[in-house]
Structure formats: structure tokens, C-alpha cells
Design a protein around this motif. Structure first.
Motif, short mmCIF file in Angstrom:
data_model
loop_
_atom_site.label_atom_id
_atom_site.label_comp_id
_atom_site.label_asym_id
_atom_site.label_seq_id
_atom_site.Cartn_x
_atom_site.Cartn_y
_atom_site.Cartn_z
N VAL A 95 19.09 -11.92 -9.15
CA VAL A 95 19.04 -13.20 -8.46
C VAL A 95 20.47 -13.69 -8.25
CG1 VAL A 95 16.77 -13.87 -9.30
CG2 VAL A 95 18.80 -14.45 -10.64
N SER A 96 20.57 -14.66 -7.37
CA SER A 96 21.88 -15.24 -7.07
C SER A 96 21.73 -16.76 -7.11
CB SER A 96 22.34 -14.77 -5.69
OG SER A 96 23.49 -15.46 -5.31
N LEU A 97 22.59 -17.41 -7.85
CA LEU A 97 22.57 -18.87 -7.97
C LEU A 97 23.99 -19.35 -7.67
CD1 LEU A 97 20.96 -17.56 -10.75
CD2 LEU A 97 20.05 -19.87 -10.61
N ASP A 98 24.16 -19.92 -6.49
CA ASP A 98 25.51 -20.34 -6.07
C ASP A 98 26.50 -19.20 -6.21
OD1 ASP A 98 25.63 -23.84 -7.19
OD2 ASP A 98 24.92 -22.91 -5.34
N ASP A 99 26.12 -18.02 -5.77
CA ASP A 99 27.00 -16.84 -5.79
C ASP A 99 27.23 -16.26 -7.18
OD1 ASP A 99 29.01 -18.44 -3.26
OD2 ASP A 99 27.30 -17.07 -3.05
N ALA A 100 26.64 -16.84 -8.18
CA ALA A 100 26.72 -16.20 -9.51
C ALA A 100 25.42 -15.44 -9.74
CB ALA A 100 26.91 -17.25 -10.59
N PHE A 131 25.26 -17.28 -14.48
CA PHE A 131 24.81 -18.67 -14.40
C PHE A 131 24.32 -19.14 -15.75
CE2 PHE A 131 23.33 -22.46 -12.45
CZ PHE A 131 22.14 -22.79 -13.08
N ALA A 132 23.50 -18.31 -16.41
CA ALA A 132 22.97 -18.68 -17.73
C ALA A 132 24.12 -18.91 -18.72
CB ALA A 132 22.03 -17.59 -18.24
N TYR A 185 6.69 -20.43 -9.72
CA TYR A 185 7.25 -19.10 -9.87
C TYR A 185 8.53 -18.91 -9.06
CZ TYR A 185 2.62 -18.09 -11.84
OH TYR A 185 1.47 -18.10 -12.60
N ASP A 186 8.66 -19.68 -7.97
CA ASP A 186 9.88 -19.58 -7.18
C ASP A 186 11.05 -20.09 -8.01
OD1 ASP A 186 11.55 -21.64 -5.09
OD2 ASP A 186 11.49 -19.50 -4.61
N LEU A 187 12.19 -19.41 -7.93
CA LEU A 187 13.31 -19.75 -8.81
C LEU A 187 13.80 -21.17 -8.58
CD1 LEU A 187 15.30 -18.97 -10.99
CD2 LEU A 187 16.73 -17.87 -9.25
N ALA A 188 13.93 -21.56 -7.36
CA ALA A 188 14.40 -22.92 -7.06
C ALA A 188 13.41 -23.95 -7.60
CB ALA A 188 14.60 -23.09 -5.56
N ALA A 189 12.12 -23.66 -7.40
CA ALA A 189 11.09 -24.58 -7.89
C ALA A 189 11.13 -24.64 -9.41
CB ALA A 189 9.71 -24.12 -7.41
N CYS A 190 11.43 -23.52 -10.01
CA CYS A 190 11.50 -23.42 -11.46
C CYS A 190 12.62 -24.31 -12.00
CB CYS A 190 11.80 -21.96 -11.80
SG CYS A 190 11.18 -21.42 -13.36
N LEU A 191 13.79 -24.20 -11.39
CA LEU A 191 14.93 -24.99 -11.83
C LEU A 191 14.63 -26.48 -11.67
CD1 LEU A 191 17.66 -22.82 -10.08
CD2 LEU A 191 17.40 -23.06 -12.53
N ALA A 249 19.66 -38.21 -15.20
CA ALA A 249 19.85 -37.85 -13.80
C ALA A 249 19.49 -36.38 -13.61
CB ALA A 249 21.31 -38.07 -13.42
N LEU A 250 18.96 -36.09 -12.42
CA LEU A 250 18.68 -34.68 -12.14
C LEU A 250 20.00 -33.97 -11.88
CD1 LEU A 250 15.57 -34.87 -9.78
CD2 LEU A 250 15.64 -34.05 -12.12
N PRO A 251 20.25 -32.83 -12.54
CA PRO A 251 21.50 -32.12 -12.27
C PRO A 251 21.47 -31.52 -10.86
CG PRO A 251 20.17 -30.93 -13.90
CD PRO A 251 19.43 -32.17 -13.55
N ASP A 252 22.67 -31.31 -10.31
CA ASP A 252 22.75 -30.59 -9.02
C ASP A 252 22.24 -29.17 -9.25
OD1 ASP A 252 25.91 -32.16 -8.24
OD2 ASP A 252 23.85 -32.75 -7.74
N LEU A 253 21.27 -28.78 -8.43
CA LEU A 253 20.70 -27.45 -8.62
C LEU A 253 21.43 -26.43 -7.76
CD1 LEU A 253 16.92 -28.47 -8.64
CD2 LEU A 253 18.42 -28.06 -10.59
N PRO A 254 21.61 -25.22 -8.28
CA PRO A 254 22.31 -24.20 -7.50
C PRO A 254 21.45 -23.74 -6.33
CG PRO A 254 21.41 -23.23 -9.48
CD PRO A 254 21.14 -24.70 -9.57
N ALA A 255 22.11 -23.22 -5.32
CA ALA A 255 21.39 -22.64 -4.18
C ALA A 255 20.89 -21.26 -4.55
CB ALA A 255 22.33 -22.56 -2.98
N THR A 256 19.63 -20.99 -4.26
CA THR A 256 19.06 -19.68 -4.58
C THR A 256 18.27 -19.18 -3.37
OG1 THR A 256 16.98 -20.57 -5.39
CG2 THR A 256 18.75 -20.38 -6.99
#
Lengths: 197, 991
Positions: free
Chosen positions: B212-217, B222-223, B453-459, B478-485
């Protein structure tokens, strides 16, 4: 009240000998005997109503701490375990004797000096160590300096008192102290425990 | 690739090879491997034998869902059975052994069980092993015991210690996958107290197992970034290697932390485990989802694995689970795996999809391999491991060569913890799975555990769950800024076994760990066990250590099809704790060995130890039973000597264990009159009196003495065994029954050391101890006198002339801190009088000689009338037990009453517990007229004596009866006598 031999303060035999337990080179917790004090259990003889509580407090000649707190002043420490139960402590037994005249009409004053063995824990890892002993929330917000509680420690009741952020006193029933302090040493050893005289 | 290890990638350290052994065979893995991934890397395909049929089994999963790879880990005292290889961190020197096979994994004689499958079908034990009845204990049970069970306990004392500890938090987050990480981050940044518990050695969950890719990581990077921030937040506690096992009322959770040594192996210094009690005001259950396998004939062959597990081994451990794979799937996740396998250079023979069409977005995969849609799996080939897969599509059977079959039948949210409080999950048709409809007792599911199950939905779901949980507590996060996936392909369709499926139902395994097949589920339906709970218990589906993670839903789906109901209508059984295995040692914690239970020592214990006393456990107390002198090797010799010495001279014994309760106040006397059956308020100052205490139901609670030191101050001395019960009773009386009385009740048992000094020479010894030099005579200090005075040069003391032995005796109490000093002084001043230390055994002999009832007589079933103490019952005042003690049933003279017994033959030995049978009558229940409560050898009289309760006993003095003991096989003629054998007139106490 002044008939106890100070050379036989109530810590003899229950504490392990001075030494270090656990990882070499690490001392996260120091265990020492708490200062020997004369102790009186002051038990209100009747349930306290609103007026009763005022009268009880007035008999001490000074403000009583709230339940679950202790307060020191003029060489006298008052530990409020319940609305009508106060433990008074002093290094000078006569200081306790002076409480009798005002309190005797309301309460029973029973000498419990020898009923407990008390130890003091100090050090940066004390809170982590005590998490292995008691189930109380030891966060400073939940159990602040000056707080006191009768609580369970692996099946026996102890009195836990917070003196500073990382300084606690624990009081054990005398008959159980030897075994329970030996267990405590085992529990705290992983943090580097120094036992001092 | 080398073996099955890929040349690059993974989260393993190729510079750190780790040697280990499996079934004695030396192998090598890498740092970062689990035992399972290391076995796969070495091409090990068979890892165990199944429970019932001993079928060869390979790895199915990569975590707690693993049903097959149960192993013995370690050797000697540290051997631990039934450990899932998928949860073991590889470390140097690891010894692992397969289970449930003999003589070897490769050739297991018990595989013959497979031929008996029709006999060993579900519920067979309800229908077999019944005839002939005599075979049950002699043949069937021994055989079943040998065959049953899984794994071997070491049988040796556990050399390791386990700790217990407690944490309090605002929010507990279970699971550190993407949802859990976001939940912990949101809450931790808001300043809430957070505990994040992750079963794995590192944080990340599926981020470590998928590409997977989260903001290019990538996932691991990312973890790691989030983990670093969490570690720095002051209110966040991160526990890795910590599996949350259960949730209980009041927000209490149990979690087991495994401690590792420097090499990743189990810790050998410090505790091996810590069992955490986590008190959480709110919780987020982000434990992910477990993949469902496909149920088909031959699905248990080694080489059939969950697609997600194959992905984990591929991405995290750089292990290709096979060289030529077939992916059989009902989900898009299967296609993702196929894509990843191809990218890693693994040959993919085909993607077999149960759906009618391939999902969009996987055209490149379709171009690179064979695709079969609308297909069903018909079987597998290979012995023992997979070599081929048979697929049916368009009525044709396609044979595919493969050594790996990765299956994906759908996903089940991991919600076991949430059902521990009694809530049942409900079937969500849109999701195709069971889930919790909403929060349960402050617990919110998040991420895949919530069906996202979708990664973005999961985050997003994880962060939102934390925000909502904190809002419950009045805190704002506050909700943290979520990475793009990239979007996660989440398409899926139901793919359950039906009776129309190709292949034999008896070869289609539903629960791999318990060898439950589709045929067993069908049998359960046939025999009427159709509810979810009955299905579980009748077939044992879901009852193994994997708790049916990969089996339950498939089994329910089969039953739903058979009954014509939907899955929603069928329901699901409730998961029960623990969700992760808990070693018994972890439950015991630090209370083991010498610390198994609290031990109470008296203030003079050291003195007794020095004198080599033999100690008795009396409740929690250690009490000296006798004090053997050098050369005394028989306990009876010692006890007889001690008794003789006290009766002729003087002895001292430790009675510090007696309960001591101070009753003080203007109404102290009135209070005691209500608690005791006699009248303590009439005790003069400076006197003691025997006291009898009843229970509310009229039976005797305790006896003892009450001493009056002033008009308003009394001391109650109660028996050791009943001290706590009497104190509780007194507190109840004071606080609940008579709260208006001006009295206090304070227990001071531990504050005082107390010695009994007994014997005709005891007055001289006592007199020598007193500071004031007063004489101690029958006139100046008669029996039952009491005084507060000083000893040892000013130490306050309490003296009472009470006797338990029948001799002139005193009990002297001092503050506990000087108890040791006192007893040594007693021995010193008593030396000229030949004083001896005596223990509880001698004390017991003397009190029986005197006829004093003790714990054996005050056993909670005897009354004042039974004990001959009814004259103590005051008739002119109310007290606890007054009314019910007068019931005819309790005063009936036909009740067994206290008497003495002595043997006709002086050499005979009497035993407590023997029954009293009339002479000439047979030993039957109808002829049972009582029992012996206490029996001793009396050195004073030269024969055995006993106290007993005998029907109409006081009216039968001189009658010869029998003491019949069916357990020890004795039948001894005895004579009924008064209970006071020695000095019945009581003259000896008055010397």
C-alpha cells in the motif's frame, strides 16, 4: 503512650536486609522503613450527621482533611480514612495524648502503633512498580500528593499513601508484613530495587 | 529465489540468520521471521496432524486464526504445548516440535482414524462406548484418555514468573493496524490517556502485510512514523506483544503481554508475561478482520492457504508460500494477491473466481495468467502436500498443477471481544458478514472490525471512533489529517458450500482444527441440532483454540442453507473469553511458591524458629505445634513431655493469634449484651468472663472471654479461627442493627503479642515479670481477674487470669513490637521453675482433658444446648440468636450432646470422625448416634480420650458404646463419661 522502646520500632524482622535486587547498575526504586511514629485510631462512636461532622472536626482543634486525604501540621499528621475514622500520627506520643480530652466524648482513641509495619518507596520507577501491586489509578490527577487509600494488594489490605509524586508509604498488617514485603521485593526487583535500613 | 525466500523485500534482516530446529531438523530463518514464515521459507509444507483424523496439515493462516500449526515450543520445564507457529517470534536456538502424531509427522500410525470417519462423525461419543457397561472403566476410558488431548505439558515446575499489573486510561485501543493507529493518534494528540495494545511485535497490522501507499510512504514506513509520534506523546502507553483476551463489566479488560529477551526469545530475566488489567473508560476495538477460507472437498491439504496469509508471508517475510500458485477467490482481495505474486516473480497458474466475471482494474493480471470465472473448486491432489487443483466451470473439470492454492472466501470482522458482555453480532447482508450494530458498553468497533475494508475508510473510521469515544467523556479530539491512499478493491460475493458442491461432503472441512466437515454439519441438521449454539456444541465447530475464526460463519452458512433460513435468521454463537490463549502461570501471577497465599507470623515467630518448633498452618497463621528437644524424634514424645511439664510445673505458649476486639463507649456494655448470649455488662471492672456468642439462627458462632478494663472499655478475645467472622458480625451489629448506640468496635489483633503462661508454678513466673512487684495469689489475683499494668521496665501490658488448660494460668499481652523481648524474659524468669515452651498440640491435649470445646465442637452446627452451655443463655434480655436458639429442634434432648469417651481397652487409639454406634447394633446410618469431634492421647491419664456428641449423651453416663470408623477400619468399645477428664471440680485453676 510513651512506653514503647524506640530501639524496637515496628520494622524489625519484617524488612529484608539492605541490598540491591534486580538488574545491576539500575536503581529505579528505593525501599526503606517509614519513620516510626506513634499512631492512634480515632473512631467516632456514632454515625456523623452534618452537625456531628462539625463537632468531630472541631474536637481536633484544626481543620480535618477530606476523606481519602492526609494533612500535616505542628508535628501531627491526620489521615482521614472515613468520615468518622481518623488516624493520628506523631513522633511524640504526648502529642497524641493531648487529643484525648476533646475527642473522648465523641470518639474512641485506640493505640494502633504496633499494629502495622510501614515502608516507604521512592524513585523514578515507583509508579510503574506500584502498578504491579495495587489496582488503584496512580495518575497524579486520580491519586494526588496527600491522598491515602485502603486498598487491595494481591489479596491483602494495605494502606497506601502518596507523599510526593514518586514517594509512597505502604502500611501492612504486622502479622502479614514479612511475607508481603518479600513478595513486594520480588515484584519491584525488575526495576532495580535498593533496600536500605 | 533460494528455497521459498525471495531475494529482496520483506521486513526481515538478511544479515541476521537465526538457527532453529523443527522436529529435530536444523533449519535457518531470518530476524523478523515468525516460526511459521521460517518453516515456509525452508519449504516445510506439513506442520502437524489434525486432531481427530490425523490428517497431514500445512499452514492456513499467518496469525491467531491459524488452526493447524499447533506446536510444542521449547524443551524441559519451558516446553509449552499448543502454540501457534504463526505467533512465535523466531529466535536463536528455538526448538519446535509438531504434535499429535506417532511415531513421526511424516508417518503417523493414528492416521488410521481417517478410515473410521463414518464412526467418528460429529457426536459419535453420544452414541458409542456404551456396551458392555463393564468396558467403560476398563477399556474405553483408558483408550480414550490415551488418544485424546493435544500437546504435552512439561509436568515440571514452571521456572518462570509472571506479573500482574494495572493500567487506567480514558481510551483503550485494541489493535494497531491503520484504524487503531489513527484512533490512538487522535486521542493521544487530544491529551487523553490512551493505551494501545497490539499483539504483534511491531505496530502496523495489515500495513505490514500488503503493498500500500500512504502519502508516498509504504505501509511499514507510515506505521513507523505514527509509532514514533505515539511513543513521544506523554499520555499514550503502547504495549506491543500484548494480546487483549477479554472484557468484563465496568470497563475492565485483561491483556497478556509477552516479554522477550534480547534475542526475541522468551524473557528469562524478569517476568515472562505480564497479565494487564486495563481499566478503560472507553475502548476502540480495531482488531481487523479474518479472511474466510472456501469450503470444498480436499480443502485441508497442505498447500491450501488463506490469500491474506500468503500476502503476509510475501510482503512481510519475503517468503513465497509456493512456486506455482492458483488463486481461488470470491473477493477482489484474491486478485490483489495474484497481482502481487506475479510482481514478485511467483508463477500464477490461474485465478479462479466464483463470481461470473472478473473485477475491473485487474486487466494486467488477467493478461498474465489464466482466468476462470463462475467456477467452483472440486478437489485437490497431492500426497501429502498439494500438487494440483481441480476446478469445475461450465460443467467442465479443469485440472491445474500447483503447489499453492490461495483461497479467499470473504472477511469476518473480528468482534469477539465485543460479545464478551453478552451482545450478539447481527448479520449484515450488505457486508456479507456478522458485525456489531453499534457500540457495546462503551466499546466501538473501527476499521475492518467495523466492516470498513477500504484503507482510507479504515483510517477515517479509526479516528472517528476515537473522536466519538472521547466525546462521550466530554473531551474533544480533532480528526488527524489522513494520508492519501489508493482505493482498496473490496468487491466480494458469498461463496459458501452447498450440498450441490462437487466432491464428498465428508472431505470438505469446515473447522480444520476440530476436523469438522460439511457432512458433520449436515448430520447435525439431520439430527435436529440446528440452532447456532447447538450446531457448535454438537459438532464442536468453533470450539478449538482458534475459536472458529475461519470456520464458524461457513458452518452457519451451511446450516442456513439446509434449514432454508438466512444467515441473519440463523444468528451466531457468542465468543467467550479468552480470545487469546492465557498460560495458567499468567493467571496465577506472583502468587506462587512461598507467596501462594498470605502468611501471618506472630510477634514471637522468631523465638519459635530458633527453638526448631514444628509449625502448623492455622488458616493463614504459622503456629508452633510443638517444640522438639534435641533427641526427640517422635512428636508424641514431645507433646507428652510438654503436657506433663505444664501440669506439673509451668509452660508458656504463644496465643497472639487470638482475635482481640476493643469495644469502647458509654453503651459498650449494652452493646455486648446484645451480641453475647450471656451478660458482659455485669462483668466488674478488672475481671474477665467467658462469653458465648450465637448466630442469628441460634447456633453457636464463637466463644471466648470478655474483659472489662473500665466502665466503658471492654476487650473481647475471640478464637483464632473465627476472629474475622466475629469482627464482621460485631461491625454489622453496630452499624446496621444498633447504630444509635454510643460505642465503637475496633480490631486490634495485630497490635498485641499475647502469651499464655500456665501451670501450678505460673503465679511465680508472672509475679517476677511485673514491674510493680505485686504478689500473684489466689486471693490477690484470682481466676478471671484482669489488670492493665507494666512489664519490662515500663512497657504497658494487659494481664488476665484465664485458663484453657485447666491449670492455673494467665494471658499476658504487650504491644507487638516487644513481644519477642517478652517471651525471652518469660523464659529467663521461668528458667528456675523449669519452664517449657509448648505448642498448639499440647494446648489441644490439655483442653480436651479439661473438656473445653474448641473449633471442632464449635463447628457452626452445634448449639448451646449441644455443648452443655445452655445455662449461659440469658433469659431476661434480648441478644442475637435468642429467639431461634429456643426452637424445639435446637433444644431437643435427643440431639447429640457433648460428652467424653474413653476406650475400654486403655491401649486403644481413638480418632476424631469416628461414629458412635450402640453396642450390639450394626454400623448403619439408622443406628448412628453421634460422632467423635476431638480425640487425643492423654499423658495425664495414660490412655486415649475423646470429646463426642452423642444422642441423649448426658443421660447415658457409664454406658458402653462403639467408636466405629469405616474409613480407617476400626471399631473400638468406649465408655460414655463426663467431658471433663482432669480436675472436673476445677480446683487446679485456683492455686
Amino acid at each position: 503512650m510513651s512506653d514503647r522502646d524506640p530501639a524496637l520500632s515496628p520494622r524489625a524482622d519484617a524488612l529484608p536486609p539492605p541490598g540491591h535486587h534486580g538488574p545491576a547498575g539500575r536503581t529505579g526504586i528505593i525501599l526503606a522503613p517509614a519513620p516510626a511514629l506513634a499512631r492512634l485510631q480515632i473512631e467516632a462512636r456514632r454515625p456523623l450527621g452534618p452537625d456531628g461532622e462539625d463537632n468531630f472536626a472541631a474536637a481536633f482543634g484544626r481543620p480535618l482533611p477530606p476523606v481519602g486525604r492526609c494533612a500535616d501540621a505542628d508535628g501531627l499528621t491526620l489521615v482521614r480514612l472515613a468520615p468518622g475514622r481518623v488516624i493520628a500520627e506523631a513522633s511524640d506520643p504526648d502529642r497524641l495524648a493531648a487529643l484525648h480530652p476533646a475527642l473522648a466524648p465523641l470518639a474512641s482513641l485506640i493505640d494502633i502503633t504496633d499494629a502495622h509495619i510501614r515502608i516507604r518507596l521512592d524513585g523514578p520507577d515507583v509508579v510503574d512498580g506500584l502498578r504491579r501491586l495495587v489496582r488503584l489509578d496512580l495518575d497524579l490527577g486520580a491519586f494526588p500528593i496527600g491522598a491515602v487509600a485502603m486498598t487491595g494488594a494481591h489479596g491483602v489490605t494495605v494502606e497506601l499513601r502518596r507523599l510526593q509524586a514518586t514517594t509512597f508509604d505502604i502500611g501492612y498488617s504486622r502479622s502479614m508484613a514479612a511475607g508481603e514485603i518479600a513478595l513486594l521485593v520480588t515484584l519491584l526487583a525488575p526495576f532495580g530495587l535498593a533496600v536500605t535500613a | 529465489m533460494t528455497g521459498h525466500r525471495l531475494p529482496a523485500g520483506g521486513l526481515v534482516d538478511r544479515a541476521r540468520p537465526i538457527p532453529f530446529r523443527f522436529d529435530g531438523r536444523p533449519l535457518t530463518g531470518l530476524a523478523g521471521d515468525t516460526l511459521a514464515s521460517a518453516l515456509l521459507a525452508n519449504g516445510v509444507s506439513v506442520v502437524g496432524r489434525s486432531f481427530k483424523y490425523h490428517r497431514p496439515r500445512g499452514l492456513l493462516g499467518a496469525g491467531q486464526e491459524e488452526p493447524n500449526a499447533l506446536m510444542e515450543i521449547g524443551t524441559g520445564a519451558r516446553r509449552e504445548p499448543n502454540v501457534k507457529a504463526t505467533t512465535v517470534e523466531l529466535h536463536a536456538g528455538l526448538e519446535a516440535a509438531s504434535q499429535n502424531r506417532w511415531p513421526s509427522l511424516r508417518f503417523d500410525l493414528m492416521a488410521v482414524n481417517g478410515l473410521m470417519k463414518p464412526v467418528f462423525a460429529a457426536g459419535f461419543y453420544y452414541k458409542t462406548f456404551m456396551w458392555p457397561a463393564r468396558f467403560w472403566e476398563t477399556v474405553y476410558e483408558p483408550l480414550i484418555r490415551r488418544a485424546a488431548g493435544l500437546g504435552r505439558a512439561s509436568g515440571l515446575p514452571d521456572p518462570d514468573r509472571d506479573a500482574h499489573a494495572t493500567l487506567h486510561c480514558d481510551l483503550l485501543v485494541v489493535g494497531a493496524g491503520p484504524a487503531g493507529l489513527m484512533a490512538a493518534l487522535a486521542a493521544g494528540r487530544a491529551g487523553a490517556r490512551v493505551v494501545l495494545a497490539e499483539e504483534d511485535v511491531r505496530l502496523g497490522g495489515r500495513l505490514l502485510a500488503e503493498k500500500v501507499s500512504l502519502d508516498d510512504a509504504d505501509g511499514p514506513a507510515f506505521a513507523a512514523t505514527v509509532a514514533a509520534e505515539l511513543a513521544a506523546l506523554p499520555t499514550v502507553t503502547v504495549l506491543t506483544r500484548t494480546g487483549v483476551s477479554s472484557v468484563h463489566d465496568g470497563g475492565l479488560w485483561l491483556a497478556l503481554e509477552r516479554h522477550a529477551g534480547p534475542d526475541g526469545g522468551p524473557a528469562t530475566a524478569g517476568p515472562r508475561h505480564t497479565l494487564w488489567t486495563i481499566v478503560a473508560r472507553r475502548a476502540v476495538a480495531a482488531a481487523g478482520a479474518v479472511e474466510r477460507p472456501l469450503v470444498f472437498a480436499g480443502n485441508d491439504r497442505p498447500g491450501v492457504m488463506l490469500a491474506g496469509a500468503v500476502s503476509t508471508y510475501l510482503h512481510r517475510h519475503a517468503v513465497a508460500a509456493g512456486r506455482r500458485a492458483v488463486v481461488a477467490t470470491a473477493t477482489d482481495a484474491g486478485w490483489v494477491l495474484a497481482r502481487d505474486l506475479l510482481a514478485a516473480g511467483v508463477s500464477v497458474a490461474a485465478v479462479v473466481d466464483t463470481r461470473q466475471a472478473a473485477p475491473t482494474g485487474f486487466e494486467a493480471v488477467a493478461a498474465a495468467t489464466r482466468v476462470v470465472t463462475g467456477a467452483a473448486l472440486a478437489g485437490t491432489r497431492g500426497r501429502p502436500a498439494l500438487t494440483g487443483v481441480d476446478v469445475v466451470a461450465d460443467s467442465r473439470t479443469i485440472r491445474l498443477d500447483a503447489d499453492l492454492l490461495a483461497v479467499s472466501g470473504g472477511f469476518n470482522p473480528s468482534i469477539q471481544l465485543m460479545s464478551h458482555l453478552g451482545d450478539r453480532p447481527a448479520y449484515d447482508p450488505a457486508l456479507g458478514a456478522y458485525r456489531m450494530a453499534g457500540p457495546v458498553a462503551g466499546i466501538r468497533a473501527a476499521g475492518a472490525a467495523n466492516g470498513a475494508y477500504d484503507l482510507a475508510a479504515c483510517l477515517r473510521d479509526g479516528a472517528a471512533a476515537a473522536q466519538a469515544a472521547l466525546a462521550d467523556l466530554g473531551l474533544t479530539a480533532a480528526l488527524p489529517d489522513l494520508p492519501a491512499t489508493d482505493p482498496t478493491p473490496v468487491g466480494a460475493a458469498a461463496a459458501y458450500w452447498t450440498p450441490k458442491a462437487p466432491g464428498k461432503a465428508s472431505a470438505a472441512f469446515v473447522d480444520l482444527q476440530h476436523d469438522v466437515t460439511a457432512a458433520d454439519v449436515t448430520l447435525a441438521h439431520q439430527e435436529g441440532y440446528r440452532s447456532a449454539e447447538h450446531l457448535k456444541r454438537y459438532t464442536t465447530l468453533g470450539m478449538a483454540t482458534d475459536q472458529g475464526r475461519t470456520a464458524t460463519v461457513d458452518g452457519l452458512a451451511i446450516m442456513a442453507a439446509l434449514t432454508g433460513r438466512s444467515l441473519a435468521e440463523t444468528g451466531a454463537p457468542i465468543a467467550r473469553p479468552p480470545v487469546v490463549p492465557l498460560p495458567i502461570g499468567a493467571l496465577a501471577g506472583p502468587r506462587r511458591g512461598a507467596a501462594f497465599r498470605p502468611v501471618r507470623l506472630t510477634p514471637v515467630h522468631g523465638f519459635a524458629e530458633e527453638r526448631k518448633a514444628v509449625f502448623l498452618d492455622s488458616g493463614a497463621w504459622k503456629r508452633p505445634q510443638w517444640y522438639p528437644l534435641p533427641g526427640e524424634t517422635d512428636w508424641l514424645t514431645t507433646v507428652n513431655r510438654e503436657v506433663a511439664a505444664v501440669r506439673a510445673g509451668v509452660g508458656v505458649t504463644d496465643v497472639s493469634t487470638l482475635g482481640k476486639i476493643e469495644i469502647e463507649g458509654p453503651d459498650a456494655g449494652a452493646f455486648l449484651d446484645k451480641v453475647y448470649a450471656n451478660r458482659p455488662s455485669r462483668i466488674p471492672v478488672g475481671r474477665s468472663r467467658y462469653g458465648l456468642m450465637l448466630r442469628e439462627d441460634g447456633f453457636v458462632l464463637d466463644d471466648g472471654t470478655v474483659t472489662r478494663f473500665s466502665e466503658t472499655r471492654f476487650l473481647a478475645s475471640v478464637s483464632t479461627a473465627h476472629a474475622a467472622a466475629v469482627y464482621r458480625h460485631m461491625l454489622f451489629c453496630r452499624q446496621v442493627l444498633w447504630p444509635s448506640l454510643d460505642v465503637s468496635v475496633v480490631a486490634v489483633s495485630d497490635a498485641w503479642a499475647q502469651l499464655a503462661i500456665a501451670g501450678p508454678l505460673s503465679p511465680a513466673v508472672v509475679a517476677a515479670l511485673l514491674d510493680d512487684g505485686r504478689p500473684i495469689t489466689a486471693e490477690t489475683f484470682p481466676p478471671m481477674a484482669a489488670a492493665e499494668l507494666t512489664v519490662l521496665g515500663g512497657v504497658k501490658a494487659r494481664l488476665a487470669a484465664v485458663s484453657f488448660s485447666g491449670e492455673r494460668a494467665f494471658e499476658l499481652a504487650v504491644p507487638a513490637s516487644v513481644g519477642d523481648r517478652l517471651i525471652r524474659q518469660v523464659m529467663a524468669v521461668g528458667a528456675p521453675h523449669g519452664i517449657v515452651a509448648y505448642g498448639t498440640e499440647a494446648m489441644g491435649v490439655m483442653r480436651v482433658e479439661k473438656g473445653h470445646p474448641a473449633a471442632a465442637e464449635l463447628n457452626g452446627q452445634t448449639t448451646a444446648h449441644d455443648l452443655g452451655l445452655h445455662r449461659l443463655l440469658a433469659r431476661d434480655k434480648d441478644h442475637v440468636g435468642r429467639v431461634l436458639s429456643a426452637r424445639p429442634g435446637l433444644t431437643d434432648p435427643g440431639r447429640p450432646r457433648l460428652v467424653g469417651l474413653k476406650p475400654v481397652d486403655p491401649a486403644a487409639r481413638l480418632r476424631a470422625g469416628a461414629h458412635v454406634i450402640p453396642a450390639g447394633a450394626s454400623a448403619t446410618a439408622a443406628n448412628d448416634q453421634g460422632w467423635i469431634s476431638s480425640a487425643v492421647w492423654s499423658p495425664t491419664l495414660g490412655h486415649a480420650i475423646a470429646l463426642a456428641f452423642v444422642t441423649h449423651g448426658p443421660d447415658r453416663m457409664g454406658e458402653t458404646v462403639r467408636a466405629w470408623d469405616g474409613i480407617r477400619g476400626t471399631d473400638i468399645p468406649v465408655v460414655i463419661v463426663p467431658p471433663a477428664f482432669v480436675d472436673p471440680e476445677g480446683a487446679r485453676v485456683r492455686v
